[in-house]
Structures are given as structure tokens and as C-alpha cells.
Motif scaffolding. Structure first.
Motif, PDB file in Angstrom:
ATOM      1  N   ALA A   1      -3.117   9.591  -4.538  1.00  0.00           N
ATOM      2  CA  ALA A   1      -3.354   9.448  -3.094  1.00  0.00           C
ATOM      3  C   ALA A   1      -3.135   8.032  -2.566  1.00  0.00           C
ATOM      4  CB  ALA A   1      -4.776   9.901  -2.755  1.00  0.00           C
ATOM      5  N   ILE A   2      -3.648   7.015  -3.286  1.00  0.00           N
ATOM      6  CA  ILE A   2      -3.603   5.639  -2.789  1.00  0.00           C
ATOM      7  C   ILE A   2      -3.261   4.679  -3.918  1.00  0.00           C
ATOM      8  CG2 ILE A   2      -4.902   3.795  -1.618  1.00  0.00           C
ATOM      9  CD1 ILE A   2      -6.857   6.042  -0.668  1.00  0.00           C
ATOM     10  N   PHE A   3      -2.276   3.831  -3.675  1.00  0.00           N
ATOM     11  CA  PHE A   3      -1.910   2.778  -4.624  1.00  0.00           C
ATOM     12  C   PHE A   3      -1.784   1.465  -3.844  1.00  0.00           C
ATOM     13  CE2 PHE A   3       0.020   6.734  -6.096  1.00  0.00           C
ATOM     14  CZ  PHE A   3      -0.360   6.790  -7.436  1.00  0.00           C
ATOM     15  N   ILE A   4      -2.374   0.400  -4.369  1.00  0.00           N
ATOM     16  CA  ILE A   4      -2.262  -0.912  -3.726  1.00  0.00           C
ATOM     17  C   ILE A   4      -1.930  -1.944  -4.792  1.00  0.00           C
ATOM     18  CG2 ILE A   4      -3.390  -2.643  -2.258  1.00  0.00           C
ATOM     19  CD1 ILE A   4      -5.357  -0.528  -1.352  1.00  0.00           C
ATOM     20  N   SER A   5      -1.069  -2.890  -4.451  1.00  0.00           N
ATOM     21  CA  SER A   5      -0.763  -3.965  -5.398  1.00  0.00           C
ATOM     22  C   SER A   5      -0.333  -5.222  -4.664  1.00  0.00           C
ATOM     23  CB  SER A   5       0.364  -3.544  -6.351  1.00  0.00           C
ATOM     24  OG  SER A   5       0.714  -4.604  -7.218  1.00  0.00           O
ATOM     25  N   GLU A   6      -0.696  -6.348  -5.234  1.00  0.00           N
ATOM     26  CA  GLU A   6      -0.118  -7.625  -4.812  1.00  0.00           C
ATOM     27  C   GLU A   6       1.359  -7.573  -5.175  1.00  0.00           C
ATOM     28  OE1 GLU A   6       1.395 -11.554  -5.490  1.00  0.00           O
ATOM     29  OE2 GLU A   6       0.735 -10.292  -7.148  1.00  0.00           O
ATOM     30  N   LYS A   7       2.215  -7.994  -4.269  1.00  0.00           N
ATOM     31  CA  LYS A   7       3.651  -7.758  -4.442  1.00  0.00           C
ATOM     32  C   LYS A   7       4.243  -8.395  -5.693  1.00  0.00           C
ATOM     33  CE  LYS A   7       6.903 -10.228  -3.050  1.00  0.00           C
ATOM     34  NZ  LYS A   7       7.787 -11.119  -2.283  1.00  0.00           N
ATOM     35  N   ASN A   8       3.984  -9.680  -5.920  1.00  0.00           N
ATOM     36  CA  ASN A   8       4.619 -10.370  -7.040  1.00  0.00           C
ATOM     37  C   ASN A   8       4.246  -9.762  -8.385  1.00  0.00           C
ATOM     38  OD1 ASN A   8       6.014 -12.160  -5.395  1.00  0.00           O
ATOM     39  ND2 ASN A   8       4.348 -13.647  -5.375  1.00  0.00           N
ATOM     40  N   SER A   9       2.998  -9.332  -8.524  1.00  0.00           N
ATOM     41  CA  SER A   9       2.594  -8.705  -9.785  1.00  0.00           C
ATOM     42  C   SER A   9       3.206  -7.310  -9.925  1.00  0.00           C
ATOM     43  CB  SER A   9       1.069  -8.651  -9.908  1.00  0.00           C
ATOM     44  OG  SER A   9       0.513  -7.919  -8.848  1.00  0.00           O
ATOM     45  N   TYR A  10       3.443  -6.641  -8.774  1.00  0.00           N
ATOM     46  CA  TYR A  10       4.122  -5.346  -8.840  1.00  0.00           C
ATOM     47  C   TYR A  10       5.569  -5.512  -9.317  1.00  0.00           C
ATOM     48  CZ  TYR A  10       5.856  -0.723  -7.712  1.00  0.00           C
ATOM     49  OH  TYR A  10       6.426   0.522  -7.812  1.00  0.00           O
ATOM     50  N   LEU A  11       6.218  -6.572  -8.860  1.00  0.00           N
ATOM     51  CA  LEU A  11       7.583  -6.838  -9.314  1.00  0.00           C
ATOM     52  C   LEU A  11       7.616  -7.042 -10.827  1.00  0.00           C
ATOM     53  CD1 LEU A  11       8.843  -9.339  -6.570  1.00  0.00           C
ATOM     54  CD2 LEU A  11       9.227  -6.873  -6.703  1.00  0.00           C
ATOM     55  N   ARG A  12       6.533  -7.572 -11.368  1.00  0.00           N
ATOM     56  CA  ARG A  12       6.472  -7.829 -12.808  1.00  0.00           C
ATOM     57  C   ARG A  12       6.164  -6.561 -13.609  1.00  0.00           C
ATOM     58  NH1 ARG A  12       2.119 -11.873 -15.866  1.00  0.00           N
ATOM     59  NH2 ARG A  12       2.775 -11.359 -17.991  1.00  0.00           N
TER      60      ARG A  12
ATOM     61  N   ILE B   1       0.879  -1.175   0.000  1.00  0.00           N
ATOM     62  CA  ILE B   1       0.000   0.000   0.000  1.00  0.00           C
ATOM     63  C   ILE B   1       0.915   1.223   0.000  1.00  0.00           C
ATOM     64  CG2 ILE B   1      -1.832   1.261   1.188  1.00  0.00           C
ATOM     65  CD1 ILE B   1      -2.531  -1.365   2.651  1.00  0.00           C
ATOM     66  N   LEU B   2       0.866   1.987  -1.064  1.00  0.00           N
ATOM     67  CA  LEU B   2       1.746   3.148  -1.189  1.00  0.00           C
ATOM     68  C   LEU B   2       0.934   4.425  -0.987  1.00  0.00           C
ATOM     69  CD1 LEU B   2       4.496   3.615  -3.867  1.00  0.00           C
ATOM     70  CD2 LEU B   2       3.023   5.510  -3.244  1.00  0.00           C
ATOM     71  N   LEU B   3       1.358   5.233  -0.021  1.00  0.00           N
ATOM     72  CA  LEU B   3       0.706   6.514   0.270  1.00  0.00           C
ATOM     73  C   LEU B   3       1.712   7.634   0.025  1.00  0.00           C
ATOM     74  CD1 LEU B   3      -1.031   5.626   3.672  1.00  0.00           C
ATOM     75  CD2 LEU B   3      -2.006   5.453   1.375  1.00  0.00           C
ATOM     76  N   GLN B   4       1.427   8.479  -0.949  1.00  0.00           N
ATOM     77  CA  GLN B   4       2.330   9.592  -1.233  1.00  0.00           C
ATOM     78  C   GLN B   4       2.084  10.722  -0.232  1.00  0.00           C
ATOM     79  OE1 GLN B   4       3.512   9.324  -5.855  1.00  0.00           O
ATOM     80  NE2 GLN B   4       1.767  10.618  -5.438  1.00  0.00           N
TER      81      GLN B   4
ATOM     82  N   CYS C   1      -5.755   1.707  -7.891  1.00  0.00           N
ATOM     83  CA  CYS C   1      -5.199   3.064  -8.006  1.00  0.00           C
ATOM     84  C   CYS C   1      -6.331   4.052  -7.774  1.00  0.00           C
ATOM     85  CB  CYS C   1      -4.589   3.253  -9.389  1.00  0.00           C
ATOM     86  SG  CYS C   1      -3.892   4.893  -9.677  1.00  0.00           S
ATOM     87  N   SER C   2      -6.098   5.069  -6.949  1.00  0.00           N
ATOM     88  CA  SER C   2      -7.132   6.070  -6.708  1.00  0.00           C
ATOM     89  C   SER C   2      -7.168   7.090  -7.843  1.00  0.00           C
ATOM     90  CB  SER C   2      -6.896   6.777  -5.369  1.00  0.00           C
ATOM     91  OG  SER C   2      -5.645   7.432  -5.349  1.00  0.00           O
ATOM     92  N   LEU C   3      -8.392   7.460  -8.224  1.00  0.00           N
ATOM     93  CA  LEU C   3      -8.620   8.434  -9.288  1.00  0.00           C
ATOM     94  C   LEU C   3      -9.620   9.478  -8.804  1.00  0.00           C
ATOM     95  CD1 LEU C   3      -9.323   6.071 -12.375  1.00  0.00           C
ATOM     96  CD2 LEU C   3      -7.103   6.833 -11.543  1.00  0.00           C
TER      97      LEU C   3
END
Length: 222
Positions: free
Chosen positions: A173-184, A97-100, A127-129
Motif C-alpha cells: 500500500a505505502i512505500f517511502i524512501s529518501e531518494k539517494n538511498s533508494y538509488l543505492r 512516496i510510492l502508492l500502488q 514500508c507498510s505491512l
């Protein structure tokens, strides 16, 4: 992530709003979600932010110089941090979960609802829009002579603004990702099984210039 230098707003991440520095606002917000399954890490090369983390029992990752340049990709430092964190703690990270820190108008309820949406149908990323402030149907490029003869598509000339097709933008504002797919994919959208979380425009200011900072400051202090 909150690095030391910023190209458009000087010392952006340590600027104050309502008595708190930008990075503090997001750390305080993120702390509310920390539990046995959710761990908070601040990714930074800023000495003042590192000092704050040490004094307030917040885990941090000291971003290396190669990942702290103006053209450095956030994905590179996140992946590097994850690899080191998993190795040092003998664990596996499942999700990110990435919060800028440049989104100070984001609220706890937005993060809560985004997580619920992400988990609702086994999505791989979120991804927040927000709705665009100006419709792209009323924007166009200009030629070198600034000629307006064919500036807009004639199809939309007689539309009222509220009747134009809705368009959305990434609000940061908000980004979330499953880790392995983010690595890809190294991103949170333009990828399979990704979902949009729509936020109100009034909570979607992403501080990218002095004007953004002044608006966010006024809104939060009033």
C-alpha cells in the motif's frame, strides 16, 4: 506506477470499483497531499491513463517500452523518471512516496500516519505491512507424494492460532524512501534505517488476482 499490461488480472489498473477506475482512486487520494513540497507524478504507458492525466491536470511520465514488460522492475522506471524530472525541472527530489494503484482500501489517514512515522526519527525508508492471514508456522512444503507425516513443526501442533508468534507481510500500500538511498538499494526494506508501518488487514488487500479484485470491490461498494 501503473503500466498498461497485467499478466494475472486483465486490464487491472483500469478496472472499476464503485464507479471509479483503480488508477483514479489512487490519484484522487494522492492529490490530497500535493503542495509546494509534494509533487504528484503518474508513471504509466497506458493511453487511457495518459488521457485522464491530461484532462485532469495531473503530471505524468510516459514509461518507455523497455520498462513496461512483465519482467520489468519498478525501480528501473522510477529511477529513470527521477533523473529526467530533476533535469527538466532543475530541482532535486528529496524523498519518494510510492502508492500502488492495486491497494484501493488504503485510506488518507494511513498515508498521513506513515509520513509522520517516517519523519519522526529521520528514517531512510518505510514500508507498510499487515499481519499475515495464515501463520507461516501452520504452513509447509509438500514432497512429491504429498506425504503429511512430518508436515508441520511438532512444536506448534497444539497451539491455538492466536497464541502463535505474529508474522507480517508486505501489503503493497505505502512505500517511502529518501531518494539517494533508494538509488543505492532500489528497494524499501532489507536496508539500514528502515521502519515498518503496520496497517489493518482489512485495508491491506493488494489486488493480484481476480479473487482479490472481487473482495476489494465488495468491501468498497458496501
Amino acid at each position: 506506477p501503473c503500466r498498461k499490461n497485467s499478466s494475472r488480472v486483465k486490464n487491472k489498473n483500469v478496472r472499476k470499483i464503485n464507479g471509479k477506475k483503480l488508477f483514479e482512486i489512487t490519484i484522487i487520494q494522492a492529490k490530497k497531499f500535493v503542495n509546494k513540497e509534494i509533487h504528484l507524478i503518474v508513471n504509466t504507458d497506458h493511453p487511457d491513463i495518459i488521457k485522464y492525466c491530461k484532462n485532469n491536470d495531473v503530471d505524468f511520465f510516459k514509461r518507455p517500452k523497455k520498462d513496461s514488460k512483465n519482467n520489468s522492475k519498478v525501480s528501473d522506471t522510477i529511477i529513470n523518471m527521477l533523473n529526467i524530472y530533476e533535469k527538466n525541472n532543475n530541482c532535486l527530489v528529496r524523498n519518494i512516496i510510492l502508492l500502488q494503484v492495486t491497494s484501493p482500501l488504503r485510506k488518507k489517514i494511513h498515508i498521513t500516519d506513515a509520513i509522520k512515522l517516517y519523519e519522526s526519527k529521520n528514517y531512510k525508508s518505510l514500508c507498510s505491512l499487515c499481519e499475515t492471514n495464515i501463520s507461516p508456522f501452520w504452513t509447509s512444503h509438500l514432497d512429491k507424494n504429498h506425504n503429511l507425516e512430518n508436515f508441520l513443526n511438532s512444536k506448534y501442533l497444539n497451539y491455538m492460532s492466536q497464541d502463535l508468534p505474529k508474522r507480517y507481510q508486505v501489503n503493497g500500500a505505502i512505500f517511502i524512501s529518501e531518494k539517494n538511498s533508494y538509488l543505492r538499494y532500489k528497494r524499501f526494506f532489507n536496508r539500514p534505517k528502515s521502519i515498518a508501518y503496520i496497517m489493518p488487514v482489512e485495508n491491506s488487500i493488494d489486488i493480484d488476482n481476480e479473487f482479490d479484485y472481487k473482495i476489494a470491490k465488495k468491501l468498497l461498494e458496501n
